[in-house]
Write an enzyme that holds these catalytic residues in place. Structure first.
Site, PDB file in Angstrom:
ATOM      1  N   HIS A   1      12.086  -2.954   1.738  1.00 13.01           N
ATOM      2  CA  HIS A   1      11.922  -1.353   2.312  1.00 13.01           C
ATOM      3  C   HIS A   1      13.109  -0.928   2.875  1.00 13.01           C
ATOM      4  CE1 HIS A   1       8.729   1.613   3.785  1.00 13.01           C
ATOM      5  NE2 HIS A   1       9.786   2.041   3.864  1.00 13.01           N
TER       6      HIS A   1
ATOM      7  N   CYS B   1      12.757   6.299   1.958  1.00 13.00           N
ATOM      8  CA  CYS B   1      13.006   5.111   1.648  1.00 13.00           C
ATOM      9  C   CYS B   1      12.898   4.577   0.183  1.00 13.00           C
ATOM     10  CB  CYS B   1      12.133   4.361   2.479  1.00 13.00           C
ATOM     11  SG  CYS B   1      12.304   4.684   4.389  1.00 13.00           S
TER      12      CYS B   1
ATOM     13  N   THR C   1       4.352  -2.456  -0.277  1.00 15.02           N
ATOM     14  CA  THR C   1       4.756  -1.639   1.031  1.00 15.02           C
ATOM     15  C   THR C   1       4.125  -0.308   0.868  1.00 15.02           C
ATOM     16  OG1 THR C   1       6.932  -1.187   2.545  1.00 15.02           O
ATOM     17  CG2 THR C   1       7.072  -0.905   0.129  1.00 15.02           C
TER      18      THR C   1
END
Lengths: 213, 165
Positions: free
Chosen positions: B49, B32, B26
């Site tokens: 994520h 995040c 990711t």
């Protein structure tokens, strides 16, 4: 998605006009700051997924300079001014007269960073005050924050507020480019305006076209 | 790297699982958190994520489970079990939770990174999943890629290069 279902063409047109007026003023401010001709693309308004929004800004891993601020007051939201490193470097060099400054070879001088922040301050301030005049709403920008990093990491922060309600965002995107004789047609920078979900009804109502609920 | 390998990409507020020899990745984690849960025995790994700490923050009716720490981790564990993972063998690694901007604000959402980190840790604990390593906090964006074969989590940042945990 249900939140967006009442938005009609007329509302999108209004959002486009908002981008037009705001970014138009910012482009004028940038022109006089740099003494260069700055051109503006017709604003693009779209409903985008978070990943699409990040792609608009260059892609999750694309490294850029971003000035971010929160809008407070009658209608809340987030605003980003995103620039490629080369372009931001050029701006800072023009303003400070320091040709050695570069965003591509950190660490950057405090003076250069501060100059870039000031550019962001002026541009977003003129964008917002035009918006405030147009809508009659009181809009207060926070002090802009500057970051040089992956676009995904920076933009996602502006999506936090929206993400509580939706997996989609309405983004008002206006690209700026320098009118350059060397025919480099590349788009140089973007203004992204991301109103918080609650702000849309307030904006539309202020302009006399409320959403049907 | 052989040509039959693919990299499974996970977007923002998304999750997926992968089997060796493939890897999972990711990009552009800021506030995040990217959390990897894996079963080394069967070379299976999942990645979420995570964008927000708690699904109580959701204002809408439909919930995207991958978006919140308290729903993403149960979902990931469930999917891995369906693929044959042993709950007692699961381990975790994580990265992200940075503070990209430093607003002087009373708003709790402005310090969402650390809250995401705490929420993920709390969930891992609830599932008895051991967190073997982490690279969290700071003010840098991160791109991460996990290889279920080596169980290494590779972390790339803009100015500090690449390292593995």
């Amino acid at each position: 998605m249900s939140f967006y279902k009442n938005i009609k063409t007329i509302h999108l047109d209004i959002l486009k006009e908002i981008g037009n007026i705001g970014a138009g003023h910012a482009a004028t401010a940038l022109s006089s700051l740099l003494n260069r001709k700055i051109d503006m693309k017709v604003p693009d308004v779209r409903v985008a997924s978070f990943d699409e929004m990040i792609d608009l800004a260059g892609g999750a891993e694309y490294v850029a300079v971003s000035v971010f601020l929160r809008i407070d007051g009658d209608a809340k939201g987030s605003m980003f001014f995103v620039l490629p490193l080369e372009q931001a470097t050029y701006f800072v060099q023009k303003i400070t007269g320091d040709d050695a400054f570069s965003f591509t070879t950190p660490p950057c001088s405090e003076l250069g960073l501060s100059a870039m922040q000031e550019v962001g301050n002026i541009l977003s301030g003129s964008y917002l005050s035009a918006l405030s005049d147009f809508t009659g709403l009181n809009l207060y920008p926070s002090v802009p924050e500057l970051s040089v990093d992956m676009v995904g990491a920076m933009i996602s922060f502006g999506l936090i507020e929206i993400s509580q309600l939706s997996d989609f965002v309405i983004v008002i995107d206006t690209a700026l480019k320098e009118m350059d004789v060397s025919a480099n047609e590349a788009i140089k920078g973007h203004f992204f305006l991301l109103p918080d979900p609650e702000a849309f009804q307030i904006i539309f109502r202020s302009l006399g076209v409320p959403l049907n609920e | 790297m052989n040509s039959s390998q693919t990299v499974v990409k996970v977007g923002i507020a998304d999750l997926n699982i992968v089997r060796s020899p493939n890897t999972i990745r990711t990009s552009g984690l800021g506030s995040c958190v990217g959390v990897v849960i894996y079963d080394e025995r069967i070379r299976l790994a999942g990645l979420a994520h995570v964008m927000l700490p708690d699904s109580n923050l959701a204002k809408g009716k439909e919930i995207n489970k991958a978006k919140f720490a308290d729903t993403a981790i149960p979902e990931l564990v469930e999917r891995m079990k369906r693929e044959g993972a042993g709950a007692f063998r699961l381990k975790a690694k994580m990265a992200g939770g940075a503070q990209m901007f430093h607003f002087n604000s009373q708003n709790d959402l402005m310090r969402i990174g650390p809250r995401n980190v705490d929420a993920v840790k709390q969930q891992l604990k609830a599932f008895n999943i051991q967190l073997l390593s982490e690279d969290v906090g700071g003010n840098r964006g991160r791109t991460i890629e996990f290889d279920p074969q080596t169980t290494m989590l590779e972390i790339r940042t803009v100015n500090k290069g690449v390292h593995s945990i």
